[in-house]
Design a protein around this motif. Structure first.
Motif, mmCIF file in Angstrom:
data_model
loop_
_atom_site.group_PDB
_atom_site.id
_atom_site.type_symbol
_atom_site.label_atom_id
_atom_site.label_comp_id
_atom_site.label_asym_id
_atom_site.label_seq_id
_atom_site.Cartn_x
_atom_site.Cartn_y
_atom_site.Cartn_z
ATOM 1 N N HIS A 129 4.121 11.332 21.778
ATOM 2 C CA HIS A 129 4.196 9.864 21.705
ATOM 3 C C HIS A 129 4.420 9.392 20.270
ATOM 4 O O HIS A 129 5.170 8.428 20.031
ATOM 5 C CB HIS A 129 2.912 9.253 22.272
ATOM 6 C CG HIS A 129 2.913 7.750 22.238
ATOM 7 N ND1 HIS A 129 3.691 6.985 23.082
ATOM 8 C CD2 HIS A 129 2.227 6.865 21.442
ATOM 9 C CE1 HIS A 129 3.495 5.697 22.816
ATOM 10 N NE2 HIS A 129 2.611 5.605 21.831
ATOM 11 N N GLU A 130 3.807 10.075 19.324
ATOM 12 C CA GLU A 130 3.949 9.676 17.921
ATOM 13 C C GLU A 130 5.405 9.768 17.470
ATOM 14 O O GLU A 130 5.916 8.876 16.777
ATOM 15 C CB GLU A 130 3.057 10.557 17.051
ATOM 16 C CG GLU A 130 3.092 10.182 15.570
ATOM 17 C CD GLU A 130 2.180 11.057 14.730
ATOM 18 O OE1 GLU A 130 2.192 10.906 13.499
ATOM 19 O OE2 GLU A 130 1.460 11.889 15.320
ATOM 20 N N THR A 131 6.088 10.841 17.869
ATOM 21 C CA THR A 131 7.487 11.015 17.471
ATOM 22 C C THR A 131 8.381 9.994 18.164
ATOM 23 O O THR A 131 9.289 9.416 17.550
ATOM 24 C CB THR A 131 7.969 12.436 17.803
ATOM 25 O OG1 THR A 131 7.096 13.386 17.177
ATOM 26 C CG2 THR A 131 9.391 12.653 17.319
ATOM 27 N N ARG A 132 8.123 9.753 19.459
ATOM 28 C CA ARG A 132 8.902 8.732 20.168
ATOM 29 C C ARG A 132 8.740 7.364 19.499
ATOM 30 O O ARG A 132 9.719 6.623 19.339
ATOM 31 C CB ARG A 132 8.448 8.648 21.628
ATOM 32 C CG ARG A 132 8.828 9.832 22.488
ATOM 33 C CD ARG A 132 8.192 9.737 23.869
ATOM 34 N NE ARG A 132 8.686 10.749 24.790
ATOM 35 C CZ ARG A 132 8.268 10.894 26.045
ATOM 36 N NH1 ARG A 132 7.317 10.078 26.516
ATOM 37 N NH2 ARG A 132 8.774 11.831 26.824
ATOM 38 N N THR A 133 7.529 7.049 19.097
ATOM 39 C CA THR A 133 7.263 5.761 18.439
ATOM 40 C C THR A 133 7.988 5.682 17.102
ATOM 41 O O THR A 133 8.535 4.628 16.727
ATOM 42 C CB THR A 133 5.751 5.560 18.242
ATOM 43 O OG1 THR A 133 5.101 5.622 19.520
ATOM 44 C CG2 THR A 133 5.455 4.222 17.592
ATOM 45 N N ALA A 151 11.707 5.060 17.835
ATOM 46 C CA ALA A 151 11.886 3.668 18.267
ATOM 47 C C ALA A 151 11.838 2.729 17.067
ATOM 48 O O ALA A 151 12.647 1.789 16.955
ATOM 49 C CB ALA A 151 10.813 3.294 19.289
ATOM 50 N N GLY A 152 10.915 2.975 16.156
ATOM 51 C CA GLY A 152 10.808 2.146 14.961
ATOM 52 C C GLY A 152 12.031 2.253 14.069
ATOM 53 O O GLY A 152 12.484 1.253 13.489
ATOM 54 N N ILE A 196 11.841 6.102 24.484
ATOM 55 C CA ILE A 196 12.142 5.460 23.199
ATOM 56 C C ILE A 196 12.759 4.088 23.420
ATOM 57 O O ILE A 196 12.422 3.118 22.731
ATOM 58 C CB ILE A 196 13.068 6.369 22.369
ATOM 59 C CG1 ILE A 196 12.312 7.620 21.915
ATOM 60 C CG2 ILE A 196 13.641 5.619 21.166
ATOM 61 C CD1 ILE A 196 13.207 8.733 21.405
ATOM 62 N N LEU A 212 9.933 1.722 24.494
ATOM 63 C CA LEU A 212 9.050 1.368 23.382
ATOM 64 C C LEU A 212 9.655 0.238 22.548
ATOM 65 O O LEU A 212 8.942 -0.674 22.105
ATOM 66 C CB LEU A 212 8.804 2.586 22.495
ATOM 67 C CG LEU A 212 7.821 3.633 23.034
ATOM 68 C CD1 LEU A 212 7.905 4.917 22.217
ATOM 69 C CD2 LEU A 212 6.393 3.074 23.016
ATOM 70 N N GLN A 213 10.964 0.261 22.352
ATOM 71 C CA GLN A 213 11.618 -0.826 21.622
ATOM 72 C C GLN A 213 11.549 -2.141 22.398
ATOM 73 O O GLN A 213 11.286 -3.196 21.821
ATOM 74 C CB GLN A 213 13.081 -0.476 21.364
ATOM 75 C CG GLN A 213 13.289 0.682 20.418
ATOM 76 C CD GLN A 213 14.735 1.083 20.385
ATOM 77 O OE1 GLN A 213 15.553 0.444 19.737
ATOM 78 N NE2 GLN A 213 15.070 2.153 21.095
ATOM 79 N N GLU A 270 9.316 -2.995 24.593
ATOM 80 C CA GLU A 270 7.931 -3.474 24.563
ATOM 81 C C GLU A 270 7.632 -4.191 23.250
ATOM 82 O O GLU A 270 6.953 -5.228 23.238
ATOM 83 C CB GLU A 270 6.976 -2.298 24.765
ATOM 84 C CG GLU A 270 6.991 -1.744 26.184
ATOM 85 C CD GLU A 270 6.206 -0.455 26.320
ATOM 86 O OE1 GLU A 270 5.814 0.117 25.269
ATOM 87 O OE2 GLU A 270 5.997 -0.002 27.469
ATOM 88 N N GLN A 271 8.145 -3.665 22.145
ATOM 89 C CA GLN A 271 7.921 -4.330 20.861
ATOM 90 C C GLN A 271 8.654 -5.666 20.801
ATOM 91 O O GLN A 271 8.130 -6.642 20.247
ATOM 92 C CB GLN A 271 8.371 -3.416 19.717
ATOM 93 C CG GLN A 271 7.460 -2.210 19.517
ATOM 94 C CD GLN A 271 7.740 -1.479 18.219
ATOM 95 O OE1 GLN A 271 7.832 -2.081 17.154
ATOM 96 N NE2 GLN A 271 7.882 -0.168 18.302
#
Length: 260
Positions: A3-7, A10-11, A41, A44-45, A47-48
């Motif tokens: 999850h950390e890498t996916r986040t 996405a960032g 990914i 996650l974008q 959602e942000q």
């Protein structure tokens, strides 16, 4: 990917919207990236973006032509989300500088009058859910340098979404043969492409059915009032400052995008 890498990825993609600096292909940077990683990914974008006040106003389907599927070595399309700030009014100036590497392609857009949720959606069920169709221009864009994309890159990058321009001539879905609706695509008065609805998975309706069933399996519903872009009827064209694009569809009218 964890999850950390996916986040992290996405960032980086979100940051590219602001910096206008494209990334190197994700699949060459993150070894072992999977289809599930790419869709995670993308989400996650979204959602942000939603947390920042944006709203989902529809979905797009990409990789619907046989040529693009052969190019990327895939056998089915992909999808992305359309947010409220993606939509531009036709004939109104669109700043090219808000994009990284914009290109334009003509599509037949569906507007839904009731929700669609798969799996199990059929063609006739999808037709009953459509309120009307519109001529549309999708502005595709890539946060990946020089459009050097594979399937996993484009999915993670929200299916290379950029913006949407909808036409002003709603047409009942039963008033036109979506397969045979031909289009002429002009850039600054010169023809840059021609095509028909049948270039989109045999019919744009097939694309709508595929989308409803694919996102439904992920717990997502296509909502009433949402727009679905089913895929381009011909090849995309690059955008420069001062360009005007018009797509004219038989039986559906036309739509124009103007760039400054």
């Amino acid at each position: 990917m964890d999850h950390e890498t996916r986040t992290l990825v996405a960032g980086r993609l979100l940051a590219a919207y602001e910096s206008r600096e494209p990334l190197e292909p994700l699949t060459s940077t993150y070894e072992g990236m999977t289809l599930e990683d790419s869709y995670a990914i993308q989400l996650l974008q979204i959602e942000q973006r939603l947390a920042a006040g944006r709203t989902v106003q529809g979905h797009k389907v990409g990789l619907t032509s046989a040529a693009m599927q052969r190019l990327l070595g895939v056998t089915e399309p992909d999808y992305g989300h359309l947010l409220d700030d993606f939509f531009h009014l036709e004939h109104m100036p669109i700043p090219v500088g808000t994009f990284l590497q914009p290109r334009v392609e003509p599509e037949i857009a569906f507007v839904l009058k009731k929700p669609l949720k798969g799996p199990g959606v059929t063609a006739h069920e999808a037709l009953r859910a459509v309120d009307f169709v519109l001529p549309a221009l999708e502005i595709v864009d890539s946060r990946i340098r020089d459009w050097t994309i594979g399937l996993l890159d484009t999915i993670a990058d929200n299916a290379s979404s950029g913006a949407v321009v909808l036409g002003s001539t709603p047409t009942a879905v039963d008033a036109v043969d979506l397969r045979l609706a031909g289009a002429t695509f002009h850039r600054n008065g010169q023809v840059v492409g021609t095509g028909a609805g049948g270039a989109v998975l045999g019919s744009p309706l097939n694309s709508l059915v595929w989308l409803a069933n694919t996102v439904g399996a992920r717990g997502i519903t296509l909502e009433a009032g949402h727009v679905v872009l089913p895929g381009a009827v011909c090849a995309m064209a690059p955008v420069a400052v001062g360009d005007t694009f018009t797509a004219t569809f038989a039986g559906l009218g036309s739509v124009t995008a103007r760039f400054v």
